[in-house]
Design a protein around this motif. Structure first.
Motif, PDB file in Angstrom:
ATOM      1  N   VAL A 144      -2.242   3.821  -3.642  1.00 55.61           N
ATOM      2  CA  VAL A 144      -2.208   3.191  -2.325  1.00 55.61           C
ATOM      3  C   VAL A 144      -2.007   4.286  -1.278  1.00 55.61           C
ATOM      4  N   LEU A 145      -2.961   4.401  -0.355  1.00 49.66           N
ATOM      5  CA  LEU A 145      -2.873   5.387   0.719  1.00 49.66           C
ATOM      6  C   LEU A 145      -2.468   4.689   2.006  1.00 49.66           C
ATOM      7  N   THR A 146      -1.420   5.201   2.647  1.00 45.04           N
ATOM      8  CA  THR A 146      -0.924   4.622   3.897  1.00 45.04           C
ATOM      9  C   THR A 146      -0.881   5.696   4.965  1.00 45.04           C
ATOM     10  N   VAL A 147      -1.468   5.403   6.105  1.00 44.31           N
ATOM     11  CA  VAL A 147      -1.373   6.300   7.257  1.00 44.31           C
ATOM     12  C   VAL A 147      -0.765   5.506   8.408  1.00 44.31           C
ATOM     13  N   SER A 148       0.084   6.135   9.178  1.00 44.93           N
ATOM     14  CA  SER A 148       0.756   5.427  10.271  1.00 44.93           C
ATOM     15  C   SER A 148       0.828   6.305  11.509  1.00 44.93           C
ATOM     16  N   HIS A 149       0.946   5.641  12.628  1.00 44.04           N
ATOM     17  CA  HIS A 149       0.994   6.309  13.928  1.00 44.04           C
ATOM     18  C   HIS A 149       2.021   5.604  14.799  1.00 44.04           C
TER      19      HIS A 149
END
Length: 817
Positions: free
Chosen positions: A731-736
């Motif tokens: 599971v790849l998660t990117v956040s800003h």
């Protein structure tokens, strides 16, 4: 102060859990002895909830008029629930928060989160979260008010270790990072400072409903470790009617997992990470074990954690860094002698110790400061509570008694501002030692039933004792002092000493009544009748206070009143709640402790602010549960604000009520799962928070139109997660996250903080009972100011708290079930 070395114990314990846990996995699905008779379905579900220890929520219209055949014999929880629902055309869905939601059979087929919190194809719904914001279990989507909840599963998926990792991503919430134990949270812009208030702060903090906010200057603000948390509830807007003082702008309630008598459980978490500019590795090791002592009756749960964050701010003069150590233990014992009665013991001890205050001084570089003496901080808090829950035929009784102890020691090098600096080559030290003990008891009765009429009534009493010692000294300078000052004024290296004793008490009666006067519309009216008292007495000794010292006789502050709350909610279906809300908050007043100044009328005390919140909002679910939208718009009228002003003549500060402000805001939270593999979320807050009245008695004057400190006009948080198919289910998660600029203080609105973007990334993989996560935070290695104390008059530049530089690491989680 207590000293506990938990590291070796935790390392050994976590290793033992990992080795022995698998042998007990078979106990995870234990059966119980059920004896729930045939009765109306609502009563049967309440009996099931008490027996199983699980929260069960539903739309009252779904169960009204239905009869359950009951459940008898030795059954698993799942089998018992199926028996209770037999023939009802209803089914249950489980959420990652551990609750059960009763839904029509046609909706039960929606794919739901499994034990790991992941979702199964072909579609995925947004999880339902069970909260106790109204002091009774209900769906988050049913609340008539602005609220958010971050589940333990979500905290784990985000790799959150402390408040700084998640609170600032919640709509309407700004986390003002300071020294460990001194970081403050502002909700909806309600705050006259972005740091610690000299009086009671505007945000209430609770642990399993145990109040943690003292009535005056906080000896510490808890940063509860996220391991083995069930969830964190954030309630936006004043919560005075049910949660009491301090929750002027909102409240934060940490909910820790408690002992579960249904089966053995265990978990561990290990993290290794590197913080840019730190020069060494950081680590965390944590473990939990849950042991049933008497099956379905008595259980104990123990959680321990140890974390060390390597320092990234250097003190060039003292040669130290802001290394942080956090060690703690939580314990829970739950006894359920009957299906009507539950007794719960909960204890927590946590110690935060830093080698150096975490402020930079801009004159020495972006991640540096320089003093002769180091500025270590030491903050401990300890909580013990006993809770009784008992179900009568007509109502549910809850009694909660607790003690809460906080200690802090804060060292500051004040050489540059001290008149003694010319003969203090080894520096001038100011040390604050603070001890607070708070005792609270609350009892309440809540209606037991799902008819159109519901009620809750209760009372509480709290008392707080605080002792503070402020000590000024010349390290190794006793001889120098003795040669210059009268010996009667000195105590070794100490040349000034201030001791204060403070006591506060709060008593209240509170209640709430709701009536569903047509099947989809519910009106709720509630309020709190309160009485607060606070007093302080001070003794000062030393070279500034003559040969006999100075005594400030007892000074008192008190307040009483009523804070109401009124709401109207329209719930045409379980997927939509539209509400209107008006609520009022309050907090303690405090006495002034400065000595009288001839010719100036210094107020004896300040009272509570007056704050009204008017709000319209909606919680909604669309596209068969794949899209969730929460929105609110609010207007806050805030008058008689508690502020600190500078007294002309001697430049000492005093507290008073002055000025007014208007806060208008919009909050939007959207979560969507267009496919089983992809989750998208966005939280957006717009805030217009300004003074509406000029305070000319302030120095400098507080001008109408000035934005409130820390009240960023825009706050945006975005996240995207994608689960790949194949081995290890990565599971790849990117956040800003974006936080717009805001004034640092009311008195210096031209100095800004925030105004930055932050990007993070995380890759999780799973192998049986083990999850491994690789992560990086602050990918761009952005230097950004979270909070500060303004421009120093001593030539050291701006004093600023900055966000953590780029951090990369790996976390390994193991859980038995």
């Amino acid at each position: 102060m207590k000293t506990i070395d938990l590291r070796g114990l935790l390392l050994a314990g976590c290793a033992a859990l990992a080795v022995t846990g698998g042998a007990t996995a078979a106990q995870a699905q234990a059966a119980r002895d059920y004896a729930i008779q045939r009765q109306d379905l609502a009563s049967a579900l309440r009996a099931y909830s008490l027996k199983s220890g699980q929260d069960v929520v539903y739309d009252p219209s779904l169960v009204r008029g239905r009869t359950s055949p009951g459940a008898s014999g030795r059954l698993t929880d799942e089998a018992a629930l199926q028996s209770l629902l037999a023939g009802s055309r209803l089914s249950a869905r489980r959420t990652p928060a551990g609750g059960l939601s009763i839904v029509p059979e046609g909706e039960a087929g929606r794919p739901q989160a499994d034990a790991t919190g992941e979702f199964s194809p072909p579609a995925a719904t947004v999880d339902e979260i069970i909260v106790t914001a109204g002091k009774r279990a209900e769906r988050l989507g049913d609340l008539a008010g602005g609220a958010s909840a971050v589940t333990g599963q979500q905290l784990k998926a985000a790799g959150a270790q402390s408040n700084a990792d998640y609170l600032g991503r919640i709509p309407g919430v700004v986390f003002n990072e300071g020294t460990s134990g001194q970081s403050a949270v502002t909700i909806r812009g309600v705050g006259a400072t972005a740091g610690i208030d000299q009086g009671q702060g505007p945000t209430g903090y609770f642990l399993n409903e145990i109040p943690l906010t003292e009535p005056s200057y906080a000896s510490g603000i808890p940063d509860v470790d996220t391991f083995d948390l069930n969830r964190v509830e954030v309630l936006r807007g004043p919560q005075g009617s049910l949660f009491g003082s301090a929750s002027l702008g909102g409240a934060i309630n940490y909910i820790v997992n408690t002992a579960d008598a249904s089966g053995f459980d265990a978990a561990t978490e290990t993290t290794v990470r590197h913080i840019a500019r730190s020069g060494k590795a950081s680590y965390a090791v944590k473990g939990m074990v849950n042991i049933p002592i008497i099956q379905d009756k008595l259980a104990a749960r123990l959680t321990g954690f140890s974390r060390e964050d390597a320092g990234y701010i250097r003190n060039l003069g003292a040669g130290t860094r802001n290394n942080l150590q956090v060690n703690g233990v939580r314990g829970s014992v739950v006894f359920t002698p009957t299906d009507r009665t539950t007794l719960s013991l909960l204890s927590l001890y946590q110690k935060n110790k830093s080698d150096e205050i975490a402020t930079t001084q801009s004159a020495f570089g972006p991640y540096a400061r320089s003093t002769i003496l180091a500025g270590p901080t030491d903050y401990d808090f300890e909580i013990h509570s006993l809770r009784l829950d008992h179900r009568f035929d007509f109502a549910n009784l809850t009694v909660l008694a607790s003690t809460n102890t906080k200690d802090h020691v804060l060292d500051s090098d004040v050489t540059r501002s001290s008149a003694l600096r010319t003969f203090a080559p080894k520096g001038v030290l100011s040390q604050e030692i603070m001890h607070t003990k708070m005792k609270t008891i609350e009892a309440r009765l809540a209606s037991d039933g799902d008819g159109p009429f519901k009620w809750l009534i209760g009372g509480m009493y709290s008392e707080t004792n605080t002792d503070v010692a402020t000590l000024s000294s010349l390290p190794t300078g006793a001889a120098v002092l003795a040669s210059r000052y009268n010996a009667a004024q000195l105590q070794g290296e100490l040349f000034n000493r201030t001791y204060s004793h403070r006591e506060g008490a709060e008593k209240a009666l509170f209640g709430e009544v709701s009536y569903e006067f047509i099947p989809t519309v519910t009106a709720t009216v509630g309020g709190r009748l309160f009485d607060t008292k606070y007093w302080v007495e001070i003794q000062r000794y030393g070279i500034n206070y003559g040969l006999t010292g100075q005594t400030v006789p007892r000074r008192n502050a008190g307040d009483d009143g009523f804070v109401p709350k009124v709401s109207l909610a329209w719930r045409p279906s379980r997927d939509l709640t539209v509400y209107a809300l008006a609520s009022k908050g309050f907090r303690f007043g405090n006495p002034n402790t400065v000595v009288d100044l001839p010719g100036f009328d210094t107020p004896a005390a300040w009272a509570s602010d007056s704050l009204w919140n008017y709000e319209l909002g909606a919680h909604s679910s669309w596209l068969e549960g794949r899209l969730q939208v929460d929105a609110s718009v609010y207007n806050i009228d805030w008058s008689d604000i508690q502020v600190r002003l500078v007294r002309p003549g001697d430049n000492l500060t005093y507290g008073t009520n002055a000025g007014s402000a208007r806060i208008r805001g919009v909050e939007l939270a959207v979560v969507g799962r267009p496919t089983a593999a992809l989750t998208l979320s966005s939280n957006i807050t717009y805030l217009d928070a300004k003074l509406t009245e000029t305070v000319r008695t302030a120095s400098p004057p507080l001008l109408e139109g000035t934005r409130l400190p820390g009240a960023s006009p825009w706050q945006i948080s975005n996240q995207a997660s994608y689960r790949f198919s194949g081995p290890l289910t990565p599971v790849l998660t990117v956040s800003h996250r974006y936080l717009a600029k805001a004034p640092e203080t009311l008195q210096g609105p031209d100095v800004k903080v925030a105004g930055y973007n932050q990007f993070d990334a995380r890759l999780n993989v799973s192998l049986d009972d083990v999850d491994v996560a690789l992560f990086a935070t602050n990918l761009a290695n952005k230097r950004a100011v979270a909070f500060g104390y303004g421009l120093s008059s001593t030539g050291t530049g701006l004093s600023e708290f900055v966000i953590r530089p780029r951090t990369v690491g790996v976390t390994v989680n193991w859980k038995l079930r």
